[in-house]
Design a protein around this motif. Structure first.
Motif, PDB file in Angstrom:
ATOM      1  N   LEU A  61       0.845  -1.189   0.000  1.00  0.00           N
ATOM      2  CA  LEU A  61       0.000   0.000   0.000  1.00  0.00           C
ATOM      3  C   LEU A  61       0.881   1.239   0.000  1.00  0.00           C
ATOM      4  O   LEU A  61       1.969   1.241   0.603  1.00  0.00           O
ATOM      5  CB  LEU A  61      -0.899   0.040   1.238  1.00  0.00           C
ATOM      6  CG  LEU A  61      -1.966  -1.033   1.402  1.00  0.00           C
ATOM      7  CD1 LEU A  61      -2.622  -0.878   2.773  1.00  0.00           C
ATOM      8  CD2 LEU A  61      -3.000  -0.946   0.297  1.00  0.00           C
ATOM      9  N   ILE A  62       0.404   2.295  -0.645  1.00  0.00           N
ATOM     10  CA  ILE A  62       1.097   3.588  -0.613  1.00  0.00           C
ATOM     11  C   ILE A  62       0.100   4.637  -0.130  1.00  0.00           C
ATOM     12  O   ILE A  62      -0.969   4.805  -0.713  1.00  0.00           O
ATOM     13  CB  ILE A  62       1.659   3.977  -1.983  1.00  0.00           C
ATOM     14  CG1 ILE A  62       2.712   2.966  -2.443  1.00  0.00           C
ATOM     15  CG2 ILE A  62       2.287   5.369  -1.927  1.00  0.00           C
ATOM     16  CD1 ILE A  62       3.326   3.290  -3.774  1.00  0.00           C
ATOM     17  N   SER A  90       5.089  -4.245   7.764  1.00  0.00           N
ATOM     18  CA  SER A  90       6.152  -3.241   7.820  1.00  0.00           C
ATOM     19  C   SER A  90       5.633  -1.900   7.337  1.00  0.00           C
ATOM     20  O   SER A  90       4.733  -1.831   6.493  1.00  0.00           O
ATOM     21  CB  SER A  90       7.345  -3.662   6.944  1.00  0.00           C
ATOM     22  OG  SER A  90       7.875  -4.891   7.364  1.00  0.00           O
ATOM     23  N   MET A  91       6.227  -0.820   7.868  1.00  0.00           N
ATOM     24  CA  MET A  91       5.866   0.531   7.456  1.00  0.00           C
ATOM     25  C   MET A  91       7.122   1.351   7.236  1.00  0.00           C
ATOM     26  O   MET A  91       8.068   1.293   8.032  1.00  0.00           O
ATOM     27  CB  MET A  91       4.987   1.217   8.508  1.00  0.00           C
ATOM     28  CG  MET A  91       3.687   0.497   8.775  1.00  0.00           C
ATOM     29  SD  MET A  91       2.576   1.452   9.819  1.00  0.00           S
ATOM     30  CE  MET A  91       2.197   2.840   8.757  1.00  0.00           C
ATOM     31  N   TYR A 216       4.950   3.912   2.859  1.00  0.00           N
ATOM     32  CA  TYR A 216       4.813   2.608   2.200  1.00  0.00           C
ATOM     33  C   TYR A 216       4.488   1.559   3.259  1.00  0.00           C
ATOM     34  O   TYR A 216       5.166   1.487   4.298  1.00  0.00           O
ATOM     35  CB  TYR A 216       6.105   2.232   1.470  1.00  0.00           C
ATOM     36  CG  TYR A 216       6.461   3.212   0.375  1.00  0.00           C
ATOM     37  CD1 TYR A 216       6.029   3.022  -0.928  1.00  0.00           C
ATOM     38  CD2 TYR A 216       7.239   4.340   0.659  1.00  0.00           C
ATOM     39  CE1 TYR A 216       6.354   3.924  -1.928  1.00  0.00           C
ATOM     40  CE2 TYR A 216       7.564   5.247  -0.333  1.00  0.00           C
ATOM     41  CZ  TYR A 216       7.118   5.033  -1.627  1.00  0.00           C
ATOM     42  OH  TYR A 216       7.433   5.930  -2.611  1.00  0.00           O
ATOM     43  N   ILE A 217       3.462   0.782   3.002  1.00  0.00           N
ATOM     44  CA  ILE A 217       2.996  -0.208   3.977  1.00  0.00           C
ATOM     45  C   ILE A 217       2.932  -1.579   3.302  1.00  0.00           C
ATOM     46  O   ILE A 217       2.384  -1.713   2.206  1.00  0.00           O
ATOM     47  CB  ILE A 217       1.604   0.169   4.523  1.00  0.00           C
ATOM     48  CG1 ILE A 217       1.660   1.559   5.176  1.00  0.00           C
ATOM     49  CG2 ILE A 217       1.113  -0.874   5.513  1.00  0.00           C
ATOM     50  CD1 ILE A 217       0.305   2.088   5.580  1.00  0.00           C
ATOM     51  N   GLU A 218       3.474  -2.579   3.968  1.00  0.00           N
ATOM     52  CA  GLU A 218       3.432  -3.942   3.447  1.00  0.00           C
ATOM     53  C   GLU A 218       2.595  -4.818   4.366  1.00  0.00           C
ATOM     54  O   GLU A 218       2.800  -4.837   5.584  1.00  0.00           O
ATOM     55  CB  GLU A 218       4.849  -4.515   3.320  1.00  0.00           C
ATOM     56  CG  GLU A 218       4.882  -5.869   2.628  1.00  0.00           C
ATOM     57  CD  GLU A 218       6.307  -6.352   2.423  1.00  0.00           C
ATOM     58  OE1 GLU A 218       6.639  -6.750   1.307  1.00  0.00           O
ATOM     59  OE2 GLU A 218       7.089  -6.321   3.404  1.00  0.00           O
ATOM     60  N   ALA A 219       1.639  -5.518   3.786  1.00  0.00           N
ATOM     61  CA  ALA A 219       0.836  -6.476   4.541  1.00  0.00           C
ATOM     62  C   ALA A 219       1.544  -7.825   4.554  1.00  0.00           C
ATOM     63  O   ALA A 219       2.347  -8.113   3.669  1.00  0.00           O
ATOM     64  CB  ALA A 219      -0.552  -6.610   3.909  1.00  0.00           C
ATOM     65  N   PRO A 220       1.275  -8.671   5.555  1.00  0.00           N
ATOM     66  CA  PRO A 220       1.944  -9.984   5.603  1.00  0.00           C
ATOM     67  C   PRO A 220       1.680 -10.825   4.358  1.00  0.00           C
ATOM     68  O   PRO A 220       2.546 -11.566   3.906  1.00  0.00           O
ATOM     69  CB  PRO A 220       1.343 -10.638   6.850  1.00  0.00           C
ATOM     70  CG  PRO A 220       0.853  -9.507   7.678  1.00  0.00           C
ATOM     71  CD  PRO A 220       0.410  -8.451   6.718  1.00  0.00           C
TER      72      PRO A 220
END
Length: 392
Positions: A61-62, A90-91, A216-220
């Motif tokens: 995600l952004i 993570s962010m 920037y966000i990363e989902a598992p």
């Protein structure tokens, strides 16, 4: 008179004046070649976009903040607290400064400055060439350290390992702690290869970059992406008391947006190429009218010995169609050649041939010959034998 005889007669007429025929076909050749080349470049760009986004995964995600002022500012520690949630892995909050002057000895060049944290490198799937990435301690203590993208390192240091060297960024000295391997992609407006990455707090305090604008966000996993997007949206809406101050994009939305932009540009260029095909058709019509005028006595003789109107019509219509068809075939071959050679002259722009579009362009060129050959052929077929035989 069968089709083979008509084509044979048309070929003999065409080959009797090869230079004029080639010039007549030129518009059709350029039009078909342009269509084939532009489509191959467009499809190559689309394939490149898909490949780039596959490298980053589909669970990204952004978040972009749209407003200004305190009402739309985010605190780093507040954002990082969201990492405790199961749907967020993570962010990486970032601040950027474009066209920063980066200098090493006598070499100076403008590059992007990106202030971020250690998670940014994991989320962006970057690979180290030498040294290390930023650490949590670098951000906490505002250390003046930097990690160089591959393009930055090559420009400033050539083949020398930059780790341990000092670079001057807009008048401030930073020590290089790492060099990244070429990434070859841009994401969310950040081209990592041409960026200098420094600790977020160092960038904010040293260069007065203000509040965090992009995160920037990363989902598992991809199945957690919707939940992560919903959680972040609720958090920001609560913080800003409105849902209008931010925009959240996921990987699919970003990829589709870039595809649409690339497709739109390609379609516009193809439209211009098709116009050149129509111009080529007008050229064919003009030459066929000249041909009818030159061969008026021949038409009169043929009619006087029994040729019917439809025979004359088919003769000249076939000739126009053969000219446009040969032009389309030459344009198709030229377009394929240019498409195959293009990546050798511009390695950053891949191409991907589409035989179906090539076939459509060829058939369209044949159709152009039929349409623009109708008027000259009809004019030839309407000539009266007595008037044609008197023509000198």
């Amino acid at each position: 008179m069968n089709l083979f005889e008509l084509v044979g007669m048309a070929m003999r007429t065409i080959l009797s004046k090869p230079m004029r025929t080639l010039l007549t076909m030129l518009g059709v050749i350029i039009g078909v070649a342009s269509v084939v080349t532009l489509v191959s470049i467009g499809q190559g760009t689309t394939a490149q976009i898909e490949k780039q986004y596959e490298k980053l995964g589909t669970n990204l995600l952004i978040v972009n903040l749209l407003g200004n002022g305190r009402a739309t500012q985010l605190d780093y520690d507040q954002l990082m607290e969201l990492e405790i949630l199961p749907e967020i892995d993570s962010m990486a909050p970032t601040v950027t400064k474009g066209n920063s002057n980066v200098k090493y000895e006598r070499t100076k060049e403008a590059f992007n400055l990106v202030g971020t944290n250690d998670r940014f490198f994991w989320i962006m799937k970057t690979e180290l060439d030498s040294g290390r990435i930023l650490s949590p301690g670098d951000n906490e203590f505002r250390n003046p350290v930097a990690v160089l993208g591959s393009e930055v390192a090559t420009t400033l240091f050539g083949n020398i390992d930059p780790v341990g060297q000092d670079v001057n960024i807009d008048g401030v000295v930073f020590t290089v702690i790492g060099k990244l391997k070429p990434k070859g992609s841009s994401m969310g407006g950040v081209n990592i290869d041409s960026s200098v990455l420094v600790p977020l707090e160092s960038a904010r305090r040293t260069f007065r970059l203000g509040s965090i604008r992009t995160t920037y966000i990363e989902a598992p996993d991809v199945k957690d992406l919707a939940a992560a997007q919903n959680t972040v949206s609720q958090f920001l809406t609560y913080q800003f008391k409105s849902s209008n101050g931010f925009r959240i994009q996921n990987q699919d939305e970003l990829m589709n947006a870039r595809k649409e932009a690339s497709s739109s540009l390609t379609n516009q260029l193809i439209s211009v190429a098709l116009i050149s095909l129509l111009v080529g058709g007008i050229g064919i019509m003009n030459i066929m009218l000249v041909t009818v005028s030159e061969r008026t006595r021949e038409i009169g003789i043929r009619k006087s010995i029994g040729a019917q109107r439809r025979h004359i019509l088919m003769q000249f219509l076939t000739e126009a169609t053969v000219i446009s068809g040969l032009g389309g075939l030459l344009g198709l071959l030229l377009g394929i050649g240019v498409s195959l050679a293009w990546p050798h002259f511009n390695p950053k722009q891949p191409t991907e041939l589409s035989l179906s579009f090539g076939l459509y362009a060829f058939l369209f060129s044949v159709l152009v010959g039929v349409i623009f050959g109708l008027y000259p052929a009809n004019k030839a077929s309407r000539l009266k034998p007595i008037d044609a035989l008197r023509f000198d």
